[in-house]
Design an enzyme around this catalytic site. Structure first.
Site, PDB file in Angstrom:
ATOM      1  N   ARG A   1      33.046  38.890  28.021  1.00 39.22           N
ATOM      2  CA  ARG A   1      32.388  39.916  28.831  1.00 39.22           C
ATOM      3  C   ARG A   1      33.251  41.170  28.990  1.00 39.22           C
ATOM      4  O   ARG A   1      32.911  42.078  29.735  1.00 39.22           O
ATOM      5  CB  ARG A   1      32.046  39.327  30.200  1.00 39.22           C
TER       6      ARG A   1
ATOM      7  N   HIS B   1      40.279  29.489  46.491  1.00 37.62           N
ATOM      8  CA  HIS B   1      40.837  30.842  46.451  1.00 37.62           C
ATOM      9  C   HIS B   1      39.847  31.813  45.794  1.00 37.62           C
ATOM     10  O   HIS B   1      39.629  32.931  46.277  1.00 37.62           O
ATOM     11  CB  HIS B   1      42.170  30.808  45.686  1.00 37.62           C
TER      12      HIS B   1
ATOM     13  N   SER C   1      42.646  41.888  42.202  1.00 39.21           N
ATOM     14  CA  SER C   1      41.274  42.235  42.575  1.00 39.21           C
ATOM     15  C   SER C   1      41.100  42.397  44.081  1.00 39.21           C
ATOM     16  O   SER C   1      40.312  43.229  44.531  1.00 39.21           O
ATOM     17  CB  SER C   1      40.296  41.193  42.037  1.00 39.21           C
TER      18      SER C   1
ATOM     19  N   GLU D   1      41.007  25.761  40.468  1.00 41.71           N
ATOM     20  CA  GLU D   1      40.753  24.456  41.058  1.00 41.71           C
ATOM     21  C   GLU D   1      40.647  24.497  42.580  1.00 41.71           C
ATOM     22  O   GLU D   1      40.332  23.492  43.207  1.00 41.71           O
ATOM     23  CB  GLU D   1      41.868  23.488  40.644  1.00 41.71           C
ATOM     24  N   THR D   2      40.904  25.658  43.174  1.00 41.08           N
ATOM     25  CA  THR D   2      40.857  25.756  44.632  1.00 41.08           C
ATOM     26  C   THR D   2      39.785  26.749  45.053  1.00 41.08           C
ATOM     27  O   THR D   2      39.184  27.439  44.231  1.00 41.08           O
ATOM     28  CB  THR D   2      42.212  26.236  45.190  1.00 41.08           C
TER      29      THR D   2
END
Length: 158
Positions: free
Chosen positions: A136, A97, A65, A94-95
């Protein structure tokens, strides 16, 4: 409106004009391919359903992306391209990023649109989980690819 309240595949036909001669580029992230290929199919089918010729739809792949902005710029600089649709999926991890990537992609795509004065559409999912992404990308909440394609069509009818 949240996609859990309205299907991403539902849209009105306001501002939809003849798209027979319009040319679209669809830039698709390879990362989260199961999701992004479904987004692509939704966008492609929506363009076809709105009168766009198969020959006037160009698909280009980018690694992730983050690279959508550059891919969009390369396509937007082609004079014959009327609109660019960017499709990707960044799933919360979990970060931080996730935050950096989403922010960079949103700003990058906006900047390309303004630089080339043509619609460059943000069709990037930013869900918390893979299940939410699939919901989605053709699942119970419709398809963000449909929404991105119809947004491009409507912007060209502006």
């Amino acid at each position: 409106m949240a996609s859990n309240l309205k299907s991403l595949s539902d849209y009105s036909d306001k501002n939809i004009t003849d798209m027979g001669k319009k040319k679209f580029a669809i830039v698709v992230s390879e990362w989260n391919e199961e999701v992004t290929e479904s987004l692509y199919q939704g966008a492609y089918e929506t363009l076809i359903a709105n009168g766009v010729s198969k020959d006037n739809i160009i698909k280009k792949m980018v690694p992730g992306s983050f690279e959508l902005s550059m891919g969009a710029q390369w396509m937007a600089q082609i004079e014959e391209i009327d609109a660019v649709i960017c499709l990707g999926c960044v799933i919360q991890g979990e970060t931080r990023h996730f935050d950096f990537i989403c922010d960079a992609v949103a700003h990058g795509i906006t900047n390309v649109s303004l630089k080339y004065n043509k619609p460059v559409i943000f069709g990037v999912l930013t869900p918390n989980t893979q299940k939410q992404a699939l919901d989605r990308a053709g699942g119970k909440h419709g398809n963000k690819g449909d929404e991105a394609a119809i947004t491009a069509v409507k912007m060209l009818g502006f």
